[in-house]
Design a protein around this motif. Structure first.
Motif, PDB file in Angstrom:
ATOM      1  N   LEU A  63       0.790  -1.113   0.001  1.00 30.86           N
ATOM      2  CA  LEU A  63      -0.005  -0.114   0.038  1.00 30.86           C
ATOM      3  C   LEU A  63       0.881   1.406  -0.047  1.00 30.86           C
ATOM      4  CD1 LEU A  63      -2.593  -0.907   2.728  1.00 30.86           C
ATOM      5  CD2 LEU A  63      -2.670  -1.690   0.180  1.00 30.86           C
ATOM      6  N   ASP A  64       0.148   2.275  -0.613  1.00 31.66           N
ATOM      7  CA  ASP A  64       1.003   3.677  -0.549  1.00 31.66           C
ATOM      8  C   ASP A  64       0.533   4.470   0.538  1.00 31.66           C
ATOM      9  OD1 ASP A  64       2.434   5.838  -1.265  1.00 31.66           O
ATOM     10  OD2 ASP A  64       1.282   6.469  -2.815  1.00 31.66           O
ATOM     11  N   LEU A  65       0.977   4.218   1.908  1.00 29.31           N
ATOM     12  CA  LEU A  65       0.686   4.854   3.022  1.00 29.31           C
ATOM     13  C   LEU A  65       1.674   5.698   3.733  1.00 29.31           C
ATOM     14  CD1 LEU A  65      -1.235   2.009   4.690  1.00 29.31           C
ATOM     15  CD2 LEU A  65      -2.064   3.743   3.421  1.00 29.31           C
ATOM     16  N   ASP A  66       1.290   6.835   3.831  1.00 27.88           N
ATOM     17  CA  ASP A  66       2.236   7.741   4.555  1.00 27.88           C
ATOM     18  C   ASP A  66       2.288   7.266   6.168  1.00 27.88           C
ATOM     19  OD1 ASP A  66       2.535   9.280   2.286  1.00 27.88           O
ATOM     20  OD2 ASP A  66       1.282  11.012   3.157  1.00 27.88           O
ATOM     21  N   HIS A  67       3.882   7.505   6.524  1.00 27.09           N
ATOM     22  CA  HIS A  67       4.012   7.371   8.159  1.00 27.09           C
ATOM     23  C   HIS A  67       4.569   8.407   8.621  1.00 27.09           C
ATOM     24  CE1 HIS A  67       3.809   3.198   6.187  1.00 27.09           C
ATOM     25  NE2 HIS A  67       4.106   2.623   7.602  1.00 27.09           N
ATOM     26  N   ALA A  68       4.133   8.413   9.956  1.00 28.92           N
ATOM     27  CA  ALA A  68       5.015   9.254  11.187  1.00 28.92           C
ATOM     28  C   ALA A  68       5.980   8.392  11.928  1.00 28.92           C
ATOM     29  CB  ALA A  68       3.883   9.932  11.750  1.00 28.92           C
ATOM     30  N   PRO A  95       7.351   5.163  12.905  1.00 32.45           N
ATOM     31  CA  PRO A  95       6.916   3.793  12.580  1.00 32.45           C
ATOM     32  C   PRO A  95       5.198   3.648  12.468  1.00 32.45           C
ATOM     33  CG  PRO A  95       7.194   4.042  15.171  1.00 32.45           C
ATOM     34  CD  PRO A  95       7.723   5.271  14.408  1.00 32.45           C
ATOM     35  N   PHE A  96       4.475   5.089  12.951  1.00 23.70           N
ATOM     36  CA  PHE A  96       3.111   4.814  12.814  1.00 23.70           C
ATOM     37  C   PHE A  96       2.487   5.323  11.542  1.00 23.70           C
ATOM     38  CE2 PHE A  96       4.840   5.951  16.889  1.00 23.70           C
ATOM     39  CZ  PHE A  96       4.384   4.624  17.866  1.00 23.70           C
ATOM     40  N   LEU A  97       1.282   5.007  11.297  1.00 18.26           N
ATOM     41  CA  LEU A  97       0.594   5.416  10.079  1.00 18.26           C
ATOM     42  C   LEU A  97      -0.123   6.766  10.365  1.00 18.26           C
ATOM     43  CD1 LEU A  97      -1.442   2.120   9.322  1.00 18.26           C
ATOM     44  CD2 LEU A  97       0.506   3.031   8.114  1.00 18.26           C
ATOM     45  N   ARG A  98       0.142   7.563   9.361  1.00 18.68           N
ATOM     46  CA  ARG A  98      -0.319   9.161   9.676  1.00 18.68           C
ATOM     47  C   ARG A  98      -1.642   9.041   9.069  1.00 18.68           C
ATOM     48  NH1 ARG A  98       2.841  13.618   9.635  1.00 18.68           N
ATOM     49  NH2 ARG A  98       4.552  12.289   8.615  1.00 18.68           N
ATOM     50  N   ILE A  99      -2.526   9.699  10.203  1.00 18.93           N
ATOM     51  CA  ILE A  99      -4.094   9.817   9.780  1.00 18.93           C
ATOM     52  C   ILE A  99      -4.446  11.243   9.968  1.00 18.93           C
ATOM     53  CG2 ILE A  99      -4.762   7.532  10.487  1.00 18.93           C
ATOM     54  CD1 ILE A  99      -5.386   8.442  13.148  1.00 18.93           C
ATOM     55  N   ASP A 100      -5.484  11.597   9.275  1.00 16.46           N
ATOM     56  CA  ASP A 100      -6.346  12.872   9.285  1.00 16.46           C
ATOM     57  C   ASP A 100      -7.185  12.915  10.378  1.00 16.46           C
ATOM     58  OD1 ASP A 100      -8.464  11.871   8.412  1.00 16.46           O
ATOM     59  OD2 ASP A 100      -8.481  12.763   6.475  1.00 16.46           O
ATOM     60  N   GLU A 101      -8.024  14.145  10.440  1.00 16.33           N
ATOM     61  CA  GLU A 101      -8.993  14.117  11.651  1.00 16.33           C
ATOM     62  C   GLU A 101     -10.041  13.088  11.612  1.00 16.33           C
ATOM     63  OE1 GLU A 101     -10.150  17.158   8.522  1.00 16.33           O
ATOM     64  OE2 GLU A 101      -8.406  16.508   9.680  1.00 16.33           O
ATOM     65  N   HIS A 102     -10.246  12.477  10.535  1.00 18.33           N
ATOM     66  CA  HIS A 102     -11.075  11.377  10.161  1.00 18.33           C
ATOM     67  C   HIS A 102     -10.611   9.683  10.089  1.00 18.33           C
ATOM     68  CE1 HIS A 102     -13.869  14.795   8.910  1.00 18.33           C
ATOM     69  NE2 HIS A 102     -12.851  15.044   7.926  1.00 18.33           N
ATOM     70  N   CYS A 103      -9.360   9.948  10.859  1.00 16.60           N
ATOM     71  CA  CYS A 103      -8.832   8.648  10.825  1.00 16.60           C
ATOM     72  C   CYS A 103      -8.325   7.993   9.483  1.00 16.60           C
ATOM     73  CB  CYS A 103      -9.539   7.381  11.733  1.00 16.60           C
ATOM     74  SG  CYS A 103      -9.521   8.199  13.437  1.00 16.60           S
ATOM     75  N   ARG A 104      -8.450   8.765   8.398  1.00 15.13           N
ATOM     76  CA  ARG A 104      -8.247   8.347   7.188  1.00 15.13           C
ATOM     77  C   ARG A 104      -6.696   8.422   6.947  1.00 15.13           C
ATOM     78  NH1 ARG A 104     -12.313  12.539   4.084  1.00 15.13           N
ATOM     79  NH2 ARG A 104     -10.518  13.880   4.839  1.00 15.13           N
ATOM     80  N   SER A 120      -3.452   7.868   4.070  1.00 17.12           N
ATOM     81  CA  SER A 120      -3.269   8.681   2.668  1.00 17.12           C
ATOM     82  C   SER A 120      -3.741   7.732   1.569  1.00 17.12           C
ATOM     83  CB  SER A 120      -1.663   8.875   2.556  1.00 17.12           C
ATOM     84  OG  SER A 120      -0.923   7.521   2.545  1.00 17.12           O
ATOM     85  N   MET A 121      -4.413   6.869   1.780  1.00 16.42           N
ATOM     86  CA  MET A 121      -4.830   5.938   0.688  1.00 16.42           C
ATOM     87  C   MET A 121      -6.498   5.799   0.756  1.00 16.42           C
ATOM     88  SD  MET A 121      -3.302   2.006  -0.508  1.00 16.42           S
ATOM     89  CE  MET A 121      -3.988   1.516  -2.111  1.00 16.42           C
TER      90      MET A 121
END
Length: 463
Positions: A283-288, A290-299, A301-302
């Motif tokens: 998957l093409d997911l952004d990380h922070a 070791p963690f997955l980066r999410i927005d205010e909707h828990c979405r 980057s995919m």
């Protein structure tokens, strides 16, 4: 196997995952949840719940131990108590099993399909699950990653044999004569204190200059005094280097080394996201970090891929994961939701307990606030006196211009039960006057909250 299709696929049935699935099911969303081990995740099976059961057993044993002889202040005298740790662990396991069954029943009630096995992404909409009977393919419109976290190993202290994580510590059949706890954060402190109460000679090794480094010194001080009373040894600014033939090798800040004789070494230096084998590289997911980066909707980057709980970073708390899970379920169901929480309570089940909600005085000042602080000691609280433990305090932090409450902290026996009141005050935008004017039942520890607000306003009644 026949391919499964659904609207929502949740990977991981821990607190965040099962909450998400149950709420989605309630809202009529066609939902599948995948779990590799047991429903309930780390918190229910090998974390929050079993650790609190062990802490309670240790507290009961410690209380009875102090009733031996005729000098007990309550006038109660008993023979020397004995602890069967294996029996206590079996009691703990019974609680876990009961709650585990409850989660499964709630999922079934919400008409959520459960697939047991290990999931791996093929792409952002397709997952294959390795089950006992073969590979099960699941296609979903939306996927929630809720796989939680796992203990961090240290170089030279790989888990196995005498080196244990919190998982093994909760299932020991006998009490270790000598226990070294590497890491004096909340996990290490909770478990180490419990073992000290049931007879282990405990030593903490902490790399930072203070135990419980995530809390300020005033909150930690009563805990440190209690450790001294329990004859617990604490080495701060020290680093565990590895095992030797005669114990654990430890180095202090000056570079001096010493060996600590021990039967078990509990490594509790933190946790990391559980992502191995999940196929996230597909998957093409952004990380922070070791963690997955999410927005205010828990979405993430995919599109169509959400992440909740420990996979998304600090605070790594079950109640945060549960709130995120409910939010995502409602978003998938078409509701308008966004993450707008003002605070998340952090509770440390040490002796005494610590609760921190919102900003501490130091954090508030660092953010540029001019503040007023009110602190009320439990030594002036009638209820605390009647249960024989009046150490600790409640502290309220508020803006000096508007009296808006920015944070509430407490340390004391059973203060975890005040965490909801503290959180509600901040979420509702309470001011000091609101708390001071609310009638608090007498005699209860909650009166300390009211008195702390009064103190900040300049008119505390009982100090």
């Amino acid at each position: 196997m026949k391919e499964i299709t659904c609207k929502l696929l949740v990977i991981g049935a821990g607190p965040g995952g099962y909450t998400c699935a149950i709420r989605a099911g309630q809202l009529g969303v066609d939902t599948v949840i995948v779990e590799a081990e047991r429903a309930g995740g780390t918190c229910l099976n090998i974390g929050c719940i079993p650790s609190k059961a062990l802490i309670h057993a240790a507290e009961e044993y410690d209380n009875l131990s102090h009733m031996v002889g005729l000098r007990n202040p309550l006038g109660i005298s008993i023979e020397s108590p004995k602890l069967d740790l294996a029996r206590a662990v079996a009691w703990k396991d019974g609680i876990v099993a009961r709650l585990n069954s409850g989660v499964l029943a709630l999922l079934a009630k919400a008409r959520v399909k459960i697939v047991h096995g290990r999931a791996r992404f093929r792409d952002g909409k397709t997952v294959e699950v390795e089950t006992e009977t073969g590979i099960q393919v699941i296609r979903a419109q939306a996927v929630v990653i809720a796989t939680g976290s796992e203990p961090i190993e240290l170089p030279g202290l790989a888990f196995g044999g005498s080196v244990i994580s919190s998982t093994e510590a909760l299932s020991l059949a006998t009490v270790p004569g000598k226990l070294v706890v590497v890491g004096a954060g909340y996990i290490g402190m909770e478990l180490g204190t419990a073992f000290a109460k049931i007879g282990s000679k405990v030593t903490f090794v902490e790399e930072k200059a203070q135990i419980l480094p995530q809390y300020d010194a005033d909150l930690v001080a009563p805990v440190a005094r209690r450790l001294t009373a329990l004859d617990v040894r604490v080495l701060t600014s020290a680093r565990a280097k590895g095992l030797s033939d005669d114990g654990l090798l430890v180095e202090d800040a000056a570079g001096s080394e010493q060996r600590l004789a021990t039967d078990k070494v509990l490594v509790a230096v933190g946790r990391r996201p559980r992502s191995k084998g999940l196929g996230l590289d597909e998957l093409d997911l952004d990380h922070a970090g070791p963690f997955l980066r999410i927005d205010e909707h828990c979405r993430t980057s995919m599109r169509g891929v959400y992440a909740i709980g420990d996979m998304t970073g600090e605070p790594m708390l079950a109640h945060r994961a549960m709130a995120q899970g409910e939010l995502v379920a409602e978003i998938v169901a078409g509701k308008r939701r966004t993450w707008d929480k003002r605070c998340i309570a952090a509770v440390c089940f040490t002796d005494p307990e610590i609760v921190a909600v919102g900003l501490s005085p130091g954090e508030a000042r660092a953010q540029g606030y001019d503040i007023r602080v009110g602190q009320f000691p439990f030594s002036a609280n009638g209820r605390a006196m009647t249960v024989g433990r009046d150490d600790g305090f409640v502290r309220v932090v508020a803006r000096s211009d508007t009296n808006l409450v920015l944070g509430v902290q407490a340390v004391g026996i059973a203060v975890s039960e005040l965490s909801a009141a503290f959180s509600l005050a901040i979420e509702m935008g309470a001011r000091l006057e609101d708390i001071a004017a609310t009638i608090h039942a007498h005699p209860t520890r909650s009166e300390g909250f009211q008195e702390a607000a009064m103190k900040a306003l300049g008119h505390a009644l009982h100090i």
